[in-house]
Design a protein around this motif. Structure first.
Motif, PDB file in Angstrom:
ATOM      1  N   GLU A  33       0.820  -1.209   0.000  1.00 34.57           N
ATOM      2  CA  GLU A  33       0.000   0.000   0.000  1.00 34.57           C
ATOM      3  C   GLU A  33       0.857   1.264   0.000  1.00 34.57           C
ATOM      4  OE1 GLU A  33      -3.080   0.488  -0.383  1.00 34.57           O
ATOM      5  OE2 GLU A  33      -4.055  -1.438  -0.007  1.00 34.57           O
ATOM      6  N   THR A  34       1.976   1.223   0.732  1.00 33.74           N
ATOM      7  CA  THR A  34       2.850   2.399   0.797  1.00 33.74           C
ATOM      8  C   THR A  34       3.418   2.729  -0.574  1.00 33.74           C
ATOM      9  OG1 THR A  34       3.447   1.829   3.073  1.00 33.74           O
ATOM     10  CG2 THR A  34       4.873   3.392   1.936  1.00 33.74           C
ATOM     11  N   MET A  35       3.852   1.698  -1.324  1.00 32.37           N
ATOM     12  CA  MET A  35       4.383   1.923  -2.674  1.00 32.37           C
ATOM     13  C   MET A  35       3.287   2.472  -3.590  1.00 32.37           C
ATOM     14  SD  MET A  35       7.164   1.744  -4.490  1.00 32.37           S
ATOM     15  CE  MET A  35       8.353   0.455  -4.157  1.00 32.37           C
ATOM     16  N   GLU A  39       3.617   6.132  -5.456  1.00 30.45           N
ATOM     17  CA  GLU A  39       3.644   6.269  -6.909  1.00 30.45           C
ATOM     18  C   GLU A  39       2.282   6.668  -7.492  1.00 30.45           C
ATOM     19  OE1 GLU A  39       7.348   3.368  -8.057  1.00 30.45           O
ATOM     20  OE2 GLU A  39       5.334   2.535  -8.309  1.00 30.45           O
ATOM     21  N   GLY A  40       1.291   6.879  -6.626  1.00 25.78           N
ATOM     22  CA  GLY A  40      -0.015   7.312  -7.100  1.00 25.78           C
ATOM     23  C   GLY A  40      -0.714   6.277  -7.952  1.00 25.78           C
ATOM     24  N   GLN A  41      -0.624   5.008  -7.551  1.00 24.56           N
ATOM     25  CA  GLN A  41      -1.169   3.900  -8.343  1.00 24.56           C
ATOM     26  C   GLN A  41      -2.216   3.132  -7.539  1.00 24.56           C
ATOM     27  OE1 GLN A  41      -0.339   3.444 -11.456  1.00 24.56           O
ATOM     28  NE2 GLN A  41       1.607   4.531 -11.680  1.00 24.56           N
ATOM     29  N   ASN A  42      -3.031   2.398  -8.253  1.00 27.44           N
ATOM     30  CA  ASN A  42      -3.925   1.407  -7.651  1.00 27.44           C
ATOM     31  C   ASN A  42      -3.211   0.072  -7.716  1.00 27.44           C
ATOM     32  OD1 ASN A  42      -5.900  -0.561  -7.148  1.00 27.44           O
ATOM     33  ND2 ASN A  42      -7.524   0.741  -7.957  1.00 27.44           N
ATOM     34  N   LYS A  43      -2.903  -0.506  -6.558  1.00 22.86           N
ATOM     35  CA  LYS A  43      -2.012  -1.674  -6.563  1.00 22.86           C
ATOM     36  C   LYS A  43      -2.591  -2.860  -7.323  1.00 22.86           C
ATOM     37  CE  LYS A  43      -2.849  -3.980  -2.119  1.00 22.86           C
ATOM     38  NZ  LYS A  43      -2.153  -4.480  -0.934  1.00 22.86           N
ATOM     39  N   GLU A  44      -3.932  -2.981  -7.374  1.00 25.54           N
ATOM     40  CA  GLU A  44      -4.523  -4.097  -8.120  1.00 25.54           C
ATOM     41  C   GLU A  44      -4.211  -4.004  -9.616  1.00 25.54           C
ATOM     42  OE1 GLU A  44      -6.151  -2.527  -5.645  1.00 25.54           O
ATOM     43  OE2 GLU A  44      -6.105  -4.252  -4.275  1.00 25.54           O
ATOM     44  N   ASN A  45      -3.988  -2.762 -10.115  1.00 23.40           N
ATOM     45  CA  ASN A  45      -3.693  -2.579 -11.540  1.00 23.40           C
ATOM     46  C   ASN A  45      -2.236  -2.853 -11.886  1.00 23.40           C
ATOM     47  OD1 ASN A  45      -6.333  -1.788 -11.893  1.00 23.40           O
ATOM     48  ND2 ASN A  45      -5.885   0.404 -11.701  1.00 23.40           N
ATOM     49  N   ILE A  46      -1.391  -3.016 -10.861  1.00 27.61           N
ATOM     50  CA  ILE A  46       0.054  -3.175 -11.089  1.00 27.61           C
ATOM     51  C   ILE A  46       0.456  -4.643 -11.150  1.00 27.61           C
ATOM     52  CG2 ILE A  46       2.336  -2.551 -10.190  1.00 27.61           C
ATOM     53  CD1 ILE A  46       0.538  -0.212 -11.130  1.00 27.61           C
TER      54      ILE A  46
END
Length: 453
Positions: A33-35, A39-46
């Motif tokens: 979650e911190t990353m 980086e202003g991202q939704n982690k599920e999309n990464i």
């Protein structure tokens, strides 16, 4: 998923550092979650994506994750500057670790610390310092206040050093006037028409200092641009390294090499740049103690202290207090639109008794406060000062373990010092004020070893 795995994932998901793990092909398999916030991202999309698929301007060959996978080598504290698809600028310091099983690299794990706000703040501070430096008064030796033996000795040594190109180390407690000395050395010296750049080493993170000192070239790290370093900007002038003991040992080592060799190499460049910079460094702790504790490299200290100047604390030059008091009253009268007439003698006696742990800066703040509180056309009496400063009067017979004779001599000495200072060290005027003969006053000046130059 077993209990241990759940605990482990809960732990790394709540770290202040960003965690990014990729598999052997460089595809994301974990992203905390911190990353994601960093980086202003939704982690599920990464998950399942390679880094260059969701970050702008990041090529595979410049990715520390991909480099760790290919080289099977740990990469420590690398500064990264990049953007996401939303054009958000991101600055991190990353450590990247390859994960091996049976000799095969199966993944790479990256730990990232967010430096974005810190870098922006640092750049703002640098811009403000540049603006204020252009407007700020440049100090010279004539601005240094005091006629005590110890301060005159330091001034004389500094004046001689101004005619040299050798490195200077200035040691003095906080608030003792180190930067005034450093500027005086520069603006009285052979480099006075060249740049004078001051860097507060304690205020800037080490990770940013290396690029600031030596400059960067495009591609030296992700997002790096061609930028001159401070050494290049200060070429042929003077660089003041304030609180130089705050530097990490590896940076001390790099600076030592610059001082010895006379050239720098910008980050990411094979090109060397010759620089002619005089370095003045300051310390607010005794160098011997810093060396013993491992906070100052011995070889770096010897290179800096070709000329060493020790500035005495105010408690060792109390005869200069009246000069500072008069100067600060005049200064704050002008700033605050007041007409304070002077300071009460009893208050001044207490000033002589106080040890001034904050040195000249503390005294300046004390006078500023009192001038603010006092009525116009007033004398600064005890009511305008804190109780820690005003704790006794001439009528307080608090002689502790000393004899009455010694106590009275101590008071007499201070009264004579005060009267001489108030009368410009004119013996005839001071004798009339004290209502004693000129010969008797000369005898007492010699008895108490008073400096009236």
């Amino acid at each position: 998923m077993n209990k241990i795995e759940k605990i482990f994932l809960c732990l790394i998901d709540n770290l202040e550092e960003g965690i990014h793990i990729v598999d052997s092909e460089g595809k994301t398999i974990y992203y905390n979650e911190t990353m994601a916030r960093m980086e202003g991202q939704n982690k599920e999309n990464i998950i399942g994506k390679k880094i260059y698929e969701y970050l702008d301007g990041v090529e595979e060959e410049s990715s520390t994750l991909m480099n760790a996978l290919k080289s099977n080598q740990k990469i420590v504290d690398v500064l990264q500057h990049y953007s996401n698809h939303y054009k958000k600028d991101i600055v991190t310091i990353n450590t990247t670790i390859p994960v091996n099983i049976d000799g095969n690299t199966i993944a790479a794990l990256e730990i990232a610390r967010d430096m974005t706000q810190l870098k922006e703040l640092n750049e703002r501070i640098c811009k403000l310092e540049e603006r204020s430096t252009s407007k700020k008064r440049n100090y010279k030796f004539s601005d240094i206040i005091g006629n005590s033996k110890v301060i005159r000795k330091a001034i004389n040594k500094a004046m001689r050093s101004s005619l040299s190109n050798s490195s200077v180390l200035i040691y003095g407690e906080t608030g003792s006037g180190k930067e005034v000395f450093a500027q005086s050395i520069h603006y009285n010296g052979i480099r006075k028409d060249k740049p004078f750049i001051a860097v507060n080493c304690a205020a800037i993170p080490s990770a940013l200092l290396e690029g600031m000192f030596f400059g960067t070239v495009k591609g030296s790290y992700t997002g790096a641009e061609n930028k001159k370093g401070i050494f290049e900007e200060a070429n042929r002038g003077t660089l003041l390294l304030d609180e130089v003991n705050s530097l990490e040992p590896y940076l001390q080592s790099k600076l030592l090499r610059v001082l010895q060799d006379g050239y720098i190499r910008p980050l990411g460049s094979n090109k060397i740049i010759d620089v002619d910079v005089r370095v003045i460094a300051t310390l607010n702790e005794k160098p011997e103690k810093l060396i013993e504790e491992g906070r100052l490299r011995k070889d770096f200290y010897y290179r800096l202290s070709v000329i060493r100047i020790d500035i005495p604390p105010l408690r060792e030059r109390k005869e200069d207090i009246i000069e500072f008091v008069n100067h600060f009253i005049e200064y704050y009268n002008a700033i605050l639109g007041k007409n304070i007439l002077g300071i009460d003698k009893c208050v001044l006696e207490n000033f002589y008794e106080y040890d001034w742990p904050g040195n000249i800066r503390e005294l300046k703040n004390v006078i500023e406060s009192a001038v603010n509180m006092a009525d116009n056309n007033a004398v600064l009496t005890r009511e305008y000062f804190e109780s820690k400063l005003i704790n006794k009067t001439y009528n307080d017979f608090n002689i502790k373990d000393e004899s009455l004779t010694h106590y009275l001599e101590r008071i007499e000495k201070k009264i004579i010092e005060l009267t001489l200072s108030e009368n410009g060290n004119n013996i005839s005027k001071a004798a009339r004020k004290l209502k004693i003969s000129r010969q008797k006053l000369q005898y007492k000046i010699k008895k108490y070893d008073l400096n009236i130059e």
